[in-house]
Scaffold this active site. Structure first.
Site, PDB file in Angstrom:
ATOM      1  N   THR A 157       0.833  -1.211   0.000  1.00 20.57           N
ATOM      2  CA  THR A 157       0.000   0.000   0.000  1.00 20.57           C
ATOM      3  C   THR A 157       0.866   1.259   0.000  1.00 20.57           C
ATOM      4  N   GLY A 196       3.154  -3.083   8.537  1.00 16.96           N
ATOM      5  CA  GLY A 196       3.381  -3.355   9.959  1.00 16.96           C
ATOM      6  C   GLY A 196       4.838  -3.705  10.222  1.00 16.96           C
ATOM      7  N   GLU A 440      -6.173  -5.855   3.934  1.00 14.01           N
ATOM      8  CA  GLU A 440      -6.195  -7.074   3.104  1.00 14.01           C
ATOM      9  C   GLU A 440      -7.420  -7.081   2.195  1.00 14.01           C
TER      10      GLU A 440
HETATM   11  C1  LIG Z   1       0.584 -16.461  10.464  1.00 17.65           C
HETATM   12  C2  LIG Z   1      -0.345 -15.347  10.275  1.00 17.65           C
HETATM   13  C3  LIG Z   1      -1.223 -15.257  11.388  1.00 17.65           C
HETATM   14  C4  LIG Z   1      -2.181 -14.421  11.522  1.00 17.65           C
HETATM   15  C5  LIG Z   1      -2.533 -13.374  10.580  1.00 17.65           C
HETATM   16  C6  LIG Z   1      -3.181 -12.355  11.301  1.00 17.65           C
HETATM   17  C7  LIG Z   1      -3.266 -11.205  10.799  1.00 17.65           C
HETATM   18  C8  LIG Z   1      -2.941 -10.879   9.369  1.00 17.65           C
HETATM   19  C9  LIG Z   1      -1.546 -10.505   9.109  1.00 17.65           C
HETATM   20  C10 LIG Z   1      -1.281  -9.329   8.691  1.00 17.65           C
HETATM   21  C11 LIG Z   1      -2.374  -8.347   8.434  1.00 17.65           C
HETATM   22  C12 LIG Z   1      -1.974  -7.036   8.833  1.00 17.65           C
HETATM   23  C13 LIG Z   1      -1.781  -6.155   7.924  1.00 17.65           C
HETATM   24  C14 LIG Z   1      -2.428  -6.054   6.622  1.00 17.65           C
HETATM   25  C15 LIG Z   1      -1.730  -6.069   5.484  1.00 17.65           C
HETATM   26  C16 LIG Z   1      -2.303  -5.570   4.207  1.00 17.65           C
HETATM   27  O1  LIG Z   1      -3.350  -4.988   4.159  1.00 17.65           O
HETATM   28  S1  LIG Z   1      -1.373  -5.848   2.794  1.00 17.65           S
HETATM   29  C17 LIG Z   1      -2.209  -5.007   1.502  1.00 17.65           C
HETATM   30  C18 LIG Z   1      -3.470  -5.699   1.085  1.00 17.65           C
HETATM   31  N1  LIG Z   1      -4.057  -5.030  -0.043  1.00 17.65           N
HETATM   32  C19 LIG Z   1      -5.164  -5.414  -0.613  1.00 17.65           C
HETATM   33  O2  LIG Z   1      -5.791  -6.376  -0.203  1.00 17.65           O
HETATM   34  C20 LIG Z   1      -5.583  -4.652  -1.825  1.00 17.65           C
HETATM   35  C21 LIG Z   1      -6.960  -4.992  -2.300  1.00 17.65           C
HETATM   36  N2  LIG Z   1      -7.039  -4.963  -3.747  1.00 17.65           N
HETATM   37  C22 LIG Z   1      -7.020  -6.078  -4.536  1.00 17.65           C
HETATM   38  O3  LIG Z   1      -6.919  -7.202  -4.041  1.00 17.65           O
HETATM   39  C23 LIG Z   1      -7.118  -5.920  -6.018  1.00 17.65           C
HETATM   40  O4  LIG Z   1      -6.554  -4.813  -6.498  1.00 17.65           O
HETATM   41  C24 LIG Z   1      -8.553  -5.933  -6.508  1.00 17.65           C
HETATM   42  C25 LIG Z   1      -9.410  -4.928  -5.789  1.00 17.65           C
HETATM   43  C26 LIG Z   1      -9.076  -7.332  -6.258  1.00 17.65           C
HETATM   44  C27 LIG Z   1      -8.615  -5.629  -8.046  1.00 17.65           C
HETATM   45  O5  LIG Z   1      -7.453  -5.973  -8.668  1.00 17.65           O
HETATM   46  P1  LIG Z   1      -7.123  -5.566 -10.160  1.00 17.65           P
HETATM   47  O6  LIG Z   1      -7.522  -4.156 -10.419  1.00 17.65           O
HETATM   48  O7  LIG Z   1      -5.746  -5.936 -10.466  1.00 17.65           O
HETATM   49  O8  LIG Z   1      -8.020  -6.523 -10.900  1.00 17.65           O
HETATM   50  P2  LIG Z   1      -9.377  -6.337 -11.654  1.00 17.65           P
HETATM   51  O9  LIG Z   1      -9.109  -5.676 -12.957  1.00 17.65           O
HETATM   52  O10 LIG Z   1     -10.426  -5.732 -10.820  1.00 17.65           O
HETATM   53  O11 LIG Z   1      -9.706  -7.847 -11.891  1.00 17.65           O
HETATM   54  C28 LIG Z   1      -9.073  -8.604 -12.921  1.00 17.65           C
HETATM   55  C29 LIG Z   1      -9.403 -10.065 -12.727  1.00 17.65           C
HETATM   56  O12 LIG Z   1      -8.551 -10.601 -11.720  1.00 17.65           O
HETATM   57  C30 LIG Z   1      -9.318 -11.240 -10.735  1.00 17.65           C
HETATM   58  N3  LIG Z   1      -8.614 -11.187  -9.463  1.00 17.65           N
HETATM   59  C31 LIG Z   1      -8.371 -10.101  -8.717  1.00 17.65           C
HETATM   60  N4  LIG Z   1      -7.696 -10.471  -7.620  1.00 17.65           N
HETATM   61  C32 LIG Z   1      -7.501 -11.778  -7.696  1.00 17.65           C
HETATM   62  C33 LIG Z   1      -6.858 -12.723  -6.840  1.00 17.65           C
HETATM   63  N5  LIG Z   1      -6.311 -12.369  -5.700  1.00 17.65           N
HETATM   64  N6  LIG Z   1      -6.849 -14.020  -7.234  1.00 17.65           N
HETATM   65  C34 LIG Z   1      -7.426 -14.398  -8.395  1.00 17.65           C
HETATM   66  N7  LIG Z   1      -8.058 -13.544  -9.238  1.00 17.65           N
HETATM   67  C35 LIG Z   1      -8.086 -12.260  -8.890  1.00 17.65           C
HETATM   68  C36 LIG Z   1     -10.605 -10.489 -10.738  1.00 17.65           C
HETATM   69  O13 LIG Z   1     -11.629 -11.219 -10.142  1.00 17.65           O
HETATM   70  C37 LIG Z   1     -10.810 -10.262 -12.211  1.00 17.65           C
HETATM   71  O14 LIG Z   1     -11.300 -11.443 -12.778  1.00 17.65           O
HETATM   72  P3  LIG Z   1     -12.315 -11.372 -14.001  1.00 17.65           P
HETATM   73  O15 LIG Z   1     -13.611 -10.912 -13.430  1.00 17.65           O
HETATM   74  O16 LIG Z   1     -12.378 -12.791 -14.482  1.00 17.65           O
HETATM   75  O17 LIG Z   1     -11.766 -10.407 -15.001  1.00 17.65           O
HETATM   76  C1  LIG Z   2      -4.216  -1.604  10.575  1.00  7.02           C
HETATM   77  C2  LIG Z   2      -3.804  -1.660   9.149  1.00  7.02           C
HETATM   78  C3  LIG Z   2      -2.680  -2.377   8.792  1.00  7.02           C
HETATM   79  C4  LIG Z   2      -2.264  -2.407   7.476  1.00  7.02           C
HETATM   80  N1  LIG Z   2      -1.125  -3.073   7.155  1.00  7.02           N
HETATM   81  C5  LIG Z   2      -0.673  -3.072   5.888  1.00  7.02           C
HETATM   82  C6  LIG Z   2       0.544  -3.711   5.550  1.00  7.02           C
HETATM   83  O1  LIG Z   2       1.202  -4.304   6.394  1.00  7.02           O
HETATM   84  N2  LIG Z   2       0.985  -3.653   4.268  1.00  7.02           N
HETATM   85  C7  LIG Z   2       0.287  -3.010   3.301  1.00  7.02           C
HETATM   86  O2  LIG Z   2       0.734  -3.001   2.164  1.00  7.02           O
HETATM   87  N3  LIG Z   2      -0.884  -2.414   3.585  1.00  7.02           N
HETATM   88  C8  LIG Z   2      -1.376  -2.413   4.843  1.00  7.02           C
HETATM   89  N4  LIG Z   2      -2.563  -1.792   5.157  1.00  7.02           N
HETATM   90  C9  LIG Z   2      -3.273  -1.084   4.099  1.00  7.02           C
HETATM   91  C10 LIG Z   2      -4.574  -1.767   3.688  1.00  7.02           C
HETATM   92  O3  LIG Z   2      -4.334  -2.904   2.940  1.00  7.02           O
HETATM   93  C11 LIG Z   2      -5.435  -0.770   2.894  1.00  7.02           C
HETATM   94  O4  LIG Z   2      -5.752   0.302   3.748  1.00  7.02           O
HETATM   95  C12 LIG Z   2      -6.700  -1.453   2.398  1.00  7.02           C
HETATM   96  O5  LIG Z   2      -6.404  -2.375   1.377  1.00  7.02           O
HETATM   97  C13 LIG Z   2      -7.723  -0.433   1.883  1.00  7.02           C
HETATM   98  O6  LIG Z   2      -7.185   0.373   0.887  1.00  7.02           O
HETATM   99  P1  LIG Z   2      -7.223   1.972   0.969  1.00  7.02           P
HETATM  100  O7  LIG Z   2      -6.704   2.406   2.277  1.00  7.02           O
HETATM  101  O8  LIG Z   2      -6.583   2.448  -0.268  1.00  7.02           O
HETATM  102  O9  LIG Z   2      -8.752   2.348   0.941  1.00  7.02           O
HETATM  103  P2  LIG Z   2      -9.524   3.037  -0.228  1.00  7.02           P
HETATM  104  O10 LIG Z   2      -9.503   2.161  -1.437  1.00  7.02           O
HETATM  105  O11 LIG Z   2      -9.078   4.424  -0.414  1.00  7.02           O
HETATM  106  O12 LIG Z   2     -10.996   2.990   0.366  1.00  7.02           O
HETATM  107  C14 LIG Z   2     -11.724   4.127   0.830  1.00  7.02           C
HETATM  108  C15 LIG Z   2     -13.207   3.932   0.472  1.00  7.02           C
HETATM  109  O13 LIG Z   2     -13.339   3.893  -0.947  1.00  7.02           O
HETATM  110  C16 LIG Z   2     -14.096   2.764  -1.335  1.00  7.02           C
HETATM  111  N5  LIG Z   2     -13.610   2.251  -2.633  1.00  7.02           N
HETATM  112  C17 LIG Z   2     -12.324   2.186  -3.089  1.00  7.02           C
HETATM  113  N6  LIG Z   2     -12.299   1.636  -4.310  1.00  7.02           N
HETATM  114  C18 LIG Z   2     -13.565   1.319  -4.632  1.00  7.02           C
HETATM  115  C19 LIG Z   2     -14.189   0.707  -5.761  1.00  7.02           C
HETATM  116  N7  LIG Z   2     -13.475   0.275  -6.801  1.00  7.02           N
HETATM  117  N8  LIG Z   2     -15.520   0.566  -5.748  1.00  7.02           N
HETATM  118  C20 LIG Z   2     -16.251   0.978  -4.680  1.00  7.02           C
HETATM  119  N9  LIG Z   2     -15.719   1.547  -3.593  1.00  7.02           N
HETATM  120  C21 LIG Z   2     -14.404   1.718  -3.566  1.00  7.02           C
HETATM  121  C22 LIG Z   2     -13.861   1.725  -0.229  1.00  7.02           C
HETATM  122  O14 LIG Z   2     -14.939   0.816  -0.161  1.00  7.02           O
HETATM  123  C23 LIG Z   2     -13.790   2.632   1.009  1.00  7.02           C
HETATM  124  O15 LIG Z   2     -15.098   2.876   1.457  1.00  7.02           O
HETATM  125  C24 LIG Z   2      -3.002  -1.725   6.468  1.00  7.02           C
HETATM  126  C25 LIG Z   2      -4.147  -1.017   6.839  1.00  7.02           C
HETATM  127  C26 LIG Z   2      -4.548  -0.971   8.150  1.00  7.02           C
HETATM  128  C27 LIG Z   2      -5.769  -0.201   8.517  1.00  7.02           C
END
Ligand SMILES: CC/C=C\C/C=C\C/C=C\C/C=C\C=C\C(=O)SCCNC(=O)CCNC(=O)[C@H](O)C(C)(C)COP(=O)(O)OP(=O)(O)OC[C@H]1O[C@@H](n2cnc3c(N)ncnc32)[C@H](O)[C@@H]1OP(=O)(O)O
Ligand SMILES: Cc1cc2nc3c(=O)[nH]c(=O)nc-3n(C[C@H](O)[C@H](O)[C@H](O)COP(=O)(O)OP(=O)(O)OC[C@H]3O[C@@H](n4cnc5c(N)ncnc54)[C@H](O)[C@@H]3O)c2cc1C
Length: 674
Positions: A157, A196, A440
């Site tokens: 992110t 994190g 996530e």
């Molecule tokens: C040992 C561990 C113990 C405990 C764990 C406890 C806690 C957890 C640990 C850590 C957590 C703490 C911190 C958190 C970390 C984070 O947050 S890391 C960052 C995470 N970020 C996200 O999750 C971002 C979210 N966004 C997305 O996933 C994607 O961008 C998207 C919104 C899904 C869209 O992607 P994109 O724009 O590239 O794709 P589209 O054009 O919309 O779709 C294209 C086609 O691809 C398919 N698709 C998308 N994602 C996937 C996937 N993951 N796998 C398979 N296919 C995928 C999508 O469905 C489309 O398909 P189509 O419809 O057939 O075209």
């Molecule tokens: C406690 C915490 C720990 C984290 N740890 C990590 C980490 O270790 N590593 C890392 O890489 N990231 C980490 N993140 C980031 C996290 O993965 C993102 O915050 C999360 O994926 C949401 O993305 P964003 O912040 O860009 O939200 P945004 O996408 O800006 O979302 C804001 C609003 O817009 C809406 N929105 C956005 N796009 C769309 C769409 N296409 N259609 C409709 N609505 C939409 C959402 O629903 C939401 O209501 C962490 C976040 C938190 C809060």
């Protein structure tokens, strides 16, 4: 149920509740743990990790400054990591530290009221090395990471983009002259944000960046990047790194920011399982599916379903035990004040939390098994099941985290004023779980991913093509008549499926209408997204209800009669609760009548009364040691008021009889001398 102190004095109301419980608590513990073997193993791990008292703090975390809190969390993370290397790895059947199991994760919770700064190392850094490296890369990085010689995180992110991964701005440009990638942050919004442990703890991280080679952009790819010196821990030249500041929770996780100024890394530091850059800069795509680099996120989404089930079990344990010892109001003037657990509204708040913890726990095991099957197929080069699994893990992550956060907050409401105290344990649980709804993959965004799959599946059903298992119910979406209501568990599950099919059909119809009226496909989709989210939510509820029911029937096949009854009551409660929450939808898409719904409400209320005598037994069956609950309200012995007072007296504010603020401000103001 085994407790650390067998000679404890238990609050008489709790003792009475335990005497009333009519089922074998240990049997239900085994169901929740996934079998007796797992329970025994968990208890052994907990005994080793927790009996030494190493998890305890002299001063409560909540009274520490942010810096003290962080340092204390690092101290305890190191103790726990060392325990895992030495005693716990063998006990848990793990080959080595790092390949964490849910039990190890859960036991670690005794050490932290918030989270460990190592969470991302275990949760995402190690899994990314395992999932995204070539075998050669893995053999270099994995042993070092597992042995904690290096500590890492996952920096994807950025300030400007989290959801839209394709919009990330950090660049990794290949330089064939030196065989290096040049990492750069071209704008403020391209700074990595949130990872994190990044702020102060880690020396390595996975960085997701736009790959450029031979002047062409190939989209986002993962790289392993050293950011601090392995000896001094000083940030390396070209790296700008720091901590992002106070948050609603996660305050011991030192979430950080990271920027690159033309920072060079060796070519081999691109994780090359799914795509490679050769020495001369040629880009080679290896993977058969474009989204395999998103694999770590899918893994964590699966893990999170289990994680929130556990946290919900904790909140419901606290709130139910407290509700058994708390007496309030006098509806019958001649009788003593009732336990608040006797109020039906209180049962309505709490029993769904218990049932949901069970439902999510069982779904998480099922999801994990499905994930393992998908991974096994992908190893053989077959990615056919990935789209369905992505749709499934997306909606389960969204609904499980959202429901758990809501129900934990409901548990807080159920504890009245005392639930607002940090020492109740519930605020920390809520702060942790509410973040899981966002990270996530945000709730709405993930449900829209599931909706994409549902719409496609609907079109397949329309064309009479075969459907994948989780959406096979869509085949009945074209009968033209509303689904027949029947209040048996299977009948209600069929109705949930009918709602999901009906809502998906409405979306498809509306989108087609909008497109006929001239909107583009993208705009027609956008205008329908409220309904698409609702359709994905309905689909997920149908999946959870179906899985919960089937799993309970399977797991209680050889249980004692009373365990069968109480487990059946909980699953039925889950089904009735959600049917009553969705009466409008049922009226739209099934043949349910007003009378059916009135009858269902009465059946639900009667069910609450049946579960009531076993409520404390049900939360005891979660078998959560006091060290894990961190709660004045939820301890096994129910000494709530004593603990609240003991905690209050620990407040640094009570150290001196008169606060300095008196002489500095209050006195001058009161004497008119300010
Ligand atoms: C040992 C561990 C113990 C405990 C764990 C406890 C806690 C957890 C640990 C850590 C957590 C703490 C911190 C958190 C970390 C984070 O947050 S890391 C960052 C995470 N970020 C996200 O999750 C971002 C979210 N966004 C997305 O996933 C994607 O961008 C998207 C919104 C899904 C869209 O992607 P994109 O724009 O590239 O794709 P589209 O054009 O919309 O779709 C294209 C086609 O691809 C398919 N698709 C998308 N994602 C996937 C996937 N993951 N796998 C398979 N296919 C995928 C999508 O469905 C489309 O398909 P189509 O419809 O057939 O075209
Ligand atoms: C406690 C915490 C720990 C984290 N740890 C990590 C980490 O270790 N590593 C890392 O890489 N990231 C980490 N993140 C980031 C996290 O993965 C993102 O915050 C999360 O994926 C949401 O993305 P964003 O912040 O860009 O939200 P945004 O996408 O800006 O979302 C804001 C609003 O817009 C809406 N929105 C956005 N796009 C769309 C769409 N296409 N259609 C409709 N609505 C939409 C959402 O629903 C939401 O209501 C962490 C976040 C938190 C809060």
């Amino acid at each position: 149920m085994t407790q650390t102190n067998n000679n404890m004095t238990v609050n008489p109301d709790l003792a009475m509740e335990r005497a009333k419980c009519n089922f074998n608590v240990l049997e239900v513990t085994h169901i929740f743990d996934g079998g007796e073997r797992n329970t025994l193993q968990r208890k052994k791990i907990e005994d080793v990790a927790l009996n030494s008292g190493a998890s305890k703090d002299a001063l409560g975390e909540e009274h520490m400054s942010p810096k003290e809190k962080y340092e204390n969390a690092v101290r305890k993370s190191c103790i726990y990591a060392t325990m895992m290397k030495n005693e716990l790895a063998e006990l848990s059947g793990l080959e080595s530290f790092g390949v964490s199991s849910p039990v190890i994760r859960r036991t670690a919770d005794a050490f932290f009221k918030e989270v460990s700064p190592f969470l991302l190392h275990l949760g995402m850094f190690v899994p990314t090395i395992m999932g995204q490296c070539t075998p050669e890369q893995q053999s270099y990085w994995l042993p070092r990471a597992l042995d904690m010689q290096i500590i890492g995180t996952y920096a994807q992110t950025e300030l400007g983009h989290g959801t839209f991964i394709r919009g990330l701005e950090t660049t990794a440009t290949y330089d064939p002259e030196t065989e290096e990638f040049v990492l750069h942050s071209p704008t403020l919004s391209s700074y990595k944000w949130w990872a994190g442990g990044l702020g102060k703890t880690v020396n390595y991280c996975i960085v997701v960046a736009q790959l450029y080679t031979k002047g062409e952009c190939h989209g986002t790819h993962p790289f392993i990047v050293q950011i601090r010196d392995e000896d001094t821990h000083v940030p390396l030249p070209g790296i700008k790194v720091g901590e992002i500041g106070p948050k609603m929770g996660f305050n011991t996780a030192d979430n950080g920011f990271l920027g690159f100024d033309h920072y060079r890394i060796p070519r081999e530091h691109m994780l090359m399982k799914n795509a490679q850059v050769l020495k001369d800069g040629t880009y080679v795509k290896v993977a058969r599916h474009g989204k395999l680099t998103y694999g770590t996120m899918v893994f964590v989404r699966v893990v999170l379903v289990n994680e929130v089930a556990f946290n919900l079990a904790k909140a419901s344990t606290i709130a139910v035990r407290y509700s058994a010892i708390r007496r309030q109001s006098k509806p019958k003037p001649d009788e003593v004040e009732p336990q608040i657990l006797d109020y039906v509204t209180q049962q309505h708040k709490l029993f769904i939390a218990i049932a949901t913890a069970h439902a999510l726990q069982l779904c998480s095991t099922w999801l994990w098994e499905s994930f393992s099957a998908v991974l096994a197929q992908m190893k053989g080069g077959n990615t056919d099941t990935l789209p369905e699994f992505h749709a499934l893990s997306s909606c389960l992550k969204a609904i499980s985290t959202s429901d758990s956060a809501h129900l934990i907050e409901q548990c807080r409401h159920a504890c009245g004023g005392h639930g607002y105290m940090i020492s109740s344990g519930i605020p920390n649980l809520y702060n942790f779980v509410s973040a899981t709804r966002t990270y996530e993959g945000d709730y709405t965004v993930l449900l829209l991913q599931t909706a994409r799959f549902l719409v496609k599946a609907y079109e397949q059903a329309e064309a009479k093509k075969p459907l994948t298992p989780t959406v096979s119910y869509l085949a009945h979406a074209f009968s033209g008549s509303r689904a027949t209501w029947d209040n048996s568990p299977d009948g209600i599950i069929r109705s949930f499926q009918a709602l999901a099919a009906g809502k998906t059909a409405v979306c498809v119809t509306n989108m087609r209408k909008r497109m006929r009226a001239g909107l583009s496909q993208v705009d027609a989709w956008e205008m329908s997204t409220i309904q698409l989210v609702a359709a994905a939510e309905a689909h997920c509820r149908a999946v959870i209800a179906d899985t919960y029911r089937k799993e309970i029937v399977r797991l209680t096949a050889n249980s004692s009669p009373n365990v069968k009854v109480v487990m059946d009551q909980l699953t039925t409660l889950y089904l009735y609760y959600w049917a009553l929450e969705r009466t409008g939808d049922l009226l739209m898409f099934t043949s349910v009548s007003q009378k059916d719904l009135v009858d269902l409400q009465i059946a639900y209320e009667e069910l609450l009364l049946k579960i009531r005598p076993n409520a404390v037994g049900l939360v005891d069956a979660f078998d959560l040691r006091d060290e894990l609950l961190h709660s004045t309200l939820g301890s096994y012995d129910g000494r709530v008021y004593e603990r609240l007072m003991e905690e209050a007296l620990k407040s640094p504010m009570n150290k001196e009889p008169v606060s300095d603020a008196y002489s500095k401000y209050l006195r001058p103001m009161m004497k008119g001398k300010l």
